[in-house]
Each structure stands twice: as C-alpha cells, then as structure tokens.
Design a protein around this motif. Structure first.
Motif, mmCIF file in Angstrom:
data_model
loop_
_atom_site.group_PDB
_atom_site.id
_atom_site.type_symbol
_atom_site.label_atom_id
_atom_site.label_comp_id
_atom_site.label_asym_id
_atom_site.label_seq_id
_atom_site.Cartn_x
_atom_site.Cartn_y
_atom_site.Cartn_z
ATOM 1 N N ASP A 33 8.071 -3.220 11.588
ATOM 2 C CA ASP A 33 6.704 -3.577 11.944
ATOM 3 C C ASP A 33 6.123 -2.377 12.681
ATOM 4 O OD1 ASP A 33 6.744 -6.196 10.963
ATOM 5 O OD2 ASP A 33 7.637 -6.960 12.802
ATOM 6 N N VAL A 34 4.995 -1.906 12.222
ATOM 7 C CA VAL A 34 4.351 -0.762 12.868
ATOM 8 C C VAL A 34 2.959 -1.206 13.286
ATOM 9 C CG1 VAL A 34 3.702 1.661 12.647
ATOM 10 C CG2 VAL A 34 5.663 0.780 11.357
ATOM 11 N N PRO A 35 2.863 -1.746 14.501
ATOM 12 C CA PRO A 35 1.549 -2.203 14.970
ATOM 13 C C PRO A 35 0.664 -1.012 15.313
ATOM 14 C CG PRO A 35 3.169 -2.430 16.722
ATOM 15 C CD PRO A 35 3.912 -1.958 15.497
ATOM 16 N N PRO A 36 -0.638 -1.224 15.294
ATOM 17 C CA PRO A 36 -1.530 -0.126 15.675
ATOM 18 C C PRO A 36 -1.321 0.243 17.140
ATOM 19 C CG PRO A 36 -2.776 -2.150 15.342
ATOM 20 C CD PRO A 36 -1.359 -2.441 14.964
ATOM 21 N N LEU A 37 -1.434 1.506 17.433
ATOM 22 C CA LEU A 37 -1.267 1.996 18.792
ATOM 23 C C LEU A 37 -2.529 1.674 19.593
ATOM 24 C CD1 LEU A 37 0.955 3.571 20.237
ATOM 25 C CD2 LEU A 37 -0.224 5.659 19.620
ATOM 26 N N THR B 221 0.850 -1.179 0.000
ATOM 27 C CA THR B 221 0.000 0.000 0.000
ATOM 28 C C THR B 221 0.883 1.226 0.000
ATOM 29 O OG1 THR B 221 -0.091 -0.049 2.408
ATOM 30 C CG2 THR B 221 -1.892 -1.120 1.237
ATOM 31 N N ASN B 222 0.387 2.305 -0.564
ATOM 32 C CA ASN B 222 1.122 3.560 -0.532
ATOM 33 C C ASN B 222 0.979 4.174 0.846
ATOM 34 O OD1 ASN B 222 2.148 3.783 -3.177
ATOM 35 N ND2 ASN B 222 0.099 4.271 -3.907
ATOM 36 N N CYS C 101 -7.250 -11.365 12.402
ATOM 37 C CA CYS C 101 -6.611 -12.179 11.362
ATOM 38 C C CYS C 101 -7.069 -13.637 11.480
ATOM 39 C CB CYS C 101 -5.093 -12.115 11.462
ATOM 40 S SG CYS C 101 -4.265 -13.135 10.213
ATOM 41 N N HIS C 102 -7.561 -14.151 10.373
ATOM 42 C CA HIS C 102 -7.980 -15.544 10.328
ATOM 43 C C HIS C 102 -7.209 -16.315 9.268
ATOM 44 C CE1 HIS C 102 -11.155 -14.748 13.179
ATOM 45 N NE2 HIS C 102 -11.536 -13.705 12.445
ATOM 46 N N CYS C 103 -6.061 -15.768 8.839
ATOM 47 C CA CYS C 103 -5.230 -16.442 7.837
ATOM 48 C C CYS C 103 -4.510 -17.618 8.491
ATOM 49 C CB CYS C 103 -4.189 -15.476 7.272
ATOM 50 S SG CYS C 103 -4.881 -14.004 6.489
ATOM 51 N N GLY D 200 -4.192 -8.507 6.217
ATOM 52 C CA GLY D 200 -3.541 -7.323 6.748
ATOM 53 C C GLY D 200 -3.546 -7.199 8.254
ATOM 54 N N TYR D 201 -4.104 -8.161 8.976
ATOM 55 C CA TYR D 201 -4.206 -8.035 10.425
ATOM 56 C C TYR D 201 -3.246 -8.920 11.212
ATOM 57 C CZ TYR D 201 -8.448 -5.345 9.686
ATOM 58 O OH TYR D 201 -9.330 -4.384 9.308
#
Length: 179
Positions: A66-70, A15-16, A39-41, A30-31
C-alpha cells in the motif's frame, strides 16, 4: 508481474507505474484508504472490486504494497540527510544483485523449489513461524516458496548470510493482502 504472465488487465483497475509494473487501485474510484474523504465507494463495491483478481493469480504476486499519498506537510519538510539518495539505493540494489549471482549464479526469483530448500536453512523457531503463517493465511506451496525467496532477498539487502526471523516477518508482511 502481470505483464510477464501475458494476462490482460483491462477491467481490473490497474495502472502502469513508471517502472512498467502493474498497480491496482484499492477501489473503483481509487481513493479508498488514502486518508482523505474522497472515496465514496460502499464496502460491497470495494469488496467486489478487490475480488476481481483470482486467488491463483494473486498467489503468483510476490509483494503487495500500500503506497498512500504523502501528506503535504511531510512532503514539504523532508530533510535530505534523513532520506537515501537514488544513487545510494541503486548501489544497494546492485550489491544485492551481485551477492545473489556470486552465491548461486542466478537471482533469487529464478530459484526453483529444490534450490530454495537447499539454500535457505531455517531454524526451528523460523520453521514454527512459517508453519503458523501457512495455517493462518492458508498459504499454498507456491506462496511459501515465494515468501522464502523474498526473505532471502531482504537478507541479501541486509548483507546477512542467513535468513533471519526479521527477514521472514518482513516477507510475510508483503503477502498480507494476497495469502
């Protein structure tokens, strides 16, 4: 980085970002790894997805983050005195940029291998550290020199005249996913 190589990224889950560089999602949805149960992959899907980008291409990427959500609680409780302002960060980057131009007339990422080898003199301990990392991560010569360039930039941000072990360790950490 991928843009400058002229490689199409459609199908790689990239993604941009606001800065115009590319970011790859960690899995098809993406999760993966974000701390939620979204995420269910399967492990096979994740592995297959992450292997879509070839080793030689990954070898040309200097840093993987890795930039996890805050978490909401952290986001809402941020104190202004515990974070750096955009202006402070901008000034640090400009200072780093100017240090590089003053020292060598170009930015660290533009150095060729001979310039890197002449500019970055490593202690015996740091050479041993890099030798171990090269063996353990099976690094190419390209990856080795990219680590040195990133370490030199980290040292510049620290106002250090020489690349020190902590700079190397940080630079090595940015290659953990793409040895």
């Amino acid at each position: 980085m991928i843009n400058s190589l002229g490689i199409p990224t459609i199908g790689f889950g990239t993604t941009n970002t606001r800065e115009g560089s590319k970011a790859q999602k960690p899995c098809p949805c993406g999760y993966y790894g974000d701390g939620t149960a979204k995420c269910h992959c399967t492990e096979d899907q994740i592995s297959k997805y992450q292997k879509k980008i070839s080793g030689p291409l990954l070898d040309r990427i200097d840093m993987v983050l890795d930039v996890p959500p805050l978490p909401k609680k952290v986001l809402l409780n941020q104190q202004s005195d515990s974070t750096q302002s955009s202006e402070t960060i901008r000034l640090r980057v400009l200072d780093c940029y100017n240090r590089q131009l003053k020292r060598q007339g170009k930015l660290n990422d533009q150095l060729n291998t001979d310039e890197i080898d002449n500019l970055i003199v490593l202690s015996a301990d740091n050479k041993q550290l890099l030798e171990n990392v090269i063996d353990r991560l099976h690094l190419s010569a390209r990856a080795y020199h990219r680590i040195l360039k990133v370490a030199r930039t980290i040292a510049d941000l620290d106002h250090a005249d020489h690349v020190q072990q902590q700079h190397l360790i940080e630079a090595i950490g940015y290659r953990r996913h793409n040895g």
